[in-house]
Design an enzyme around this catalytic site. Structure first.
Site, PDB file in Angstrom:
ATOM      1  N   ASP A  39     -34.526  54.672 -13.482  1.00 13.66           N
ATOM      2  CA  ASP A  39     -34.914  54.733 -14.889  1.00 13.66           C
ATOM      3  C   ASP A  39     -36.048  53.745 -15.175  1.00 13.66           C
ATOM      4  O   ASP A  39     -36.144  52.692 -14.546  1.00 13.66           O
ATOM      5  CB  ASP A  39     -33.701  54.396 -15.761  1.00 13.66           C
ATOM      6  N   HIS A  56     -44.066  57.993 -13.009  1.00 17.84           N
ATOM      7  CA  HIS A  56     -43.278  58.832 -12.099  1.00 17.84           C
ATOM      8  C   HIS A  56     -43.860  58.795 -10.687  1.00 17.84           C
ATOM      9  O   HIS A  56     -43.124  58.761  -9.694  1.00 17.84           O
ATOM     10  CB  HIS A  56     -43.242  60.273 -12.604  1.00 17.84           C
ATOM     11  N   LEU A 150     -29.031  57.843   7.932  1.00 16.62           N
ATOM     12  CA  LEU A 150     -28.907  57.815   6.473  1.00 16.62           C
ATOM     13  C   LEU A 150     -29.094  59.208   5.876  1.00 16.62           C
ATOM     14  O   LEU A 150     -30.031  59.934   6.231  1.00 16.62           O
ATOM     15  CB  LEU A 150     -29.963  56.880   5.889  1.00 16.62           C
TER      16      LEU A 150
END
Length: 260
Positions: A39, A56, A150
């Site tokens: 955020d 972004h 991962l």
């Protein structure tokens, strides 16, 4: 101005002091599954008199360095809240830009993800995404499906309430078809029906930018997860920020409802 800002910048090596802390953290219990609500991109851009999309794009670079560092730490799964089912309400230009970022990210960094044994996955409503976004995700899935390191799990067009509604529908269909009985339905069965059912249990949730709410994210999965909130905007979130959250996690006494 924006084009100049979006040029790729070289990534500095981690300082020795941070590498030393990383090695110390790896000796202690590590959260198997970390989720992050990324955020603050828009507010980061506004502070710099840049359009929201610049935030972004910078956030995409943060995804890369945090994924790389989580992999170094030994985290088994990293779920990143990239786009919610509610984010379609944003201006079309911003939504279109966000839908292009997975393709840009995966085109740029897929070779490194493959090299580092990272497996790319996604949770959310895949079919409602634009075709070019679907293609980028599917290409990355196929290219990394044999990797066993991962799991980089993008929550894309994801909403937890929708996920739970779909679980209820699925279980109802199984019951109508007499494939399960009421006594077969327990917490473990419900969890197996979730989009994250094959991933380790969620241990740690991080939210950036100073907001202290869950925003319809992994509500079932968060039942016993540790929560960490930071005022740092996502584009400014770095390896040291993640390490601090991990170190704090390692100091907590997780009792899971028992006495202690």
């Amino acid at each position: 101005m924006l084009d100049k800002f979006l040029l790729k910048k070289s990534e500095p090596a981690l300082p020795d002091s941070l590498l030393k802390r990383l090695n110390e953290a790896r000796k202690k219990p590590m959260p198997n599954h970390v989720a992050i609500i990324m955020d603050g991109n828009g507010r980061w851009a506004k502070q710099r008199n840049l359009p929201r999309v610049a935030g972004h794009h910078e956030g995409m670079k943060t995804v890369h360095k945090i994924t790389r560092f989580a992999n170094e730490l030994g985290v088994k799964a990293l779920t990143l809240y990239a786009f919610s089912t509610e984010n379609w309400k944003r201006p079309k230009f911003e939504v279109d830009f966000l839908m292009k970022l997975p393709g840009e990210y995966l085109t740029t960094y897929l070779p490194e993800l493959i090299e580092k044994n990272v497996k790319v996955e996604m949770i959310g409503d895949f079919e409602a995404l634009p075709k070019h976004t679907q293609q980028a995700i599917e290409n990355a899935r196929k290219a990394t499906e044999q990797n066993d390191g991962l799991v980089l799990n993008f929550a894309l067009n994801y909403g937890s309430r929708l996920e739970l509604v779909n679980v209820v529908k699925h279980i109802s269909e199984l019951a109508v078809a007499q494939q399960i009985a009421p006594e077969d339905i327990d917490e473990a069965f419900v969890e197996s029906c979730l989009m994250t059912g094959h991933l380790p249990e969620l241990d740690l949730l991080i939210r950036t930018s100073g907001e202290v709410r869950l925003s319809n994210f992994m509500l079932w999965q968060l039942a016993y997860a540790e929560l960490a909130f930071t005022n740092v905007y996502w584009p400014d979130y770095n390896e040291e920020c993640l390490l601090e959250a991990i170190e704090d996690f390692q100091l907590r006494n997780r009792r899971f409802g028992s006495l202690g």
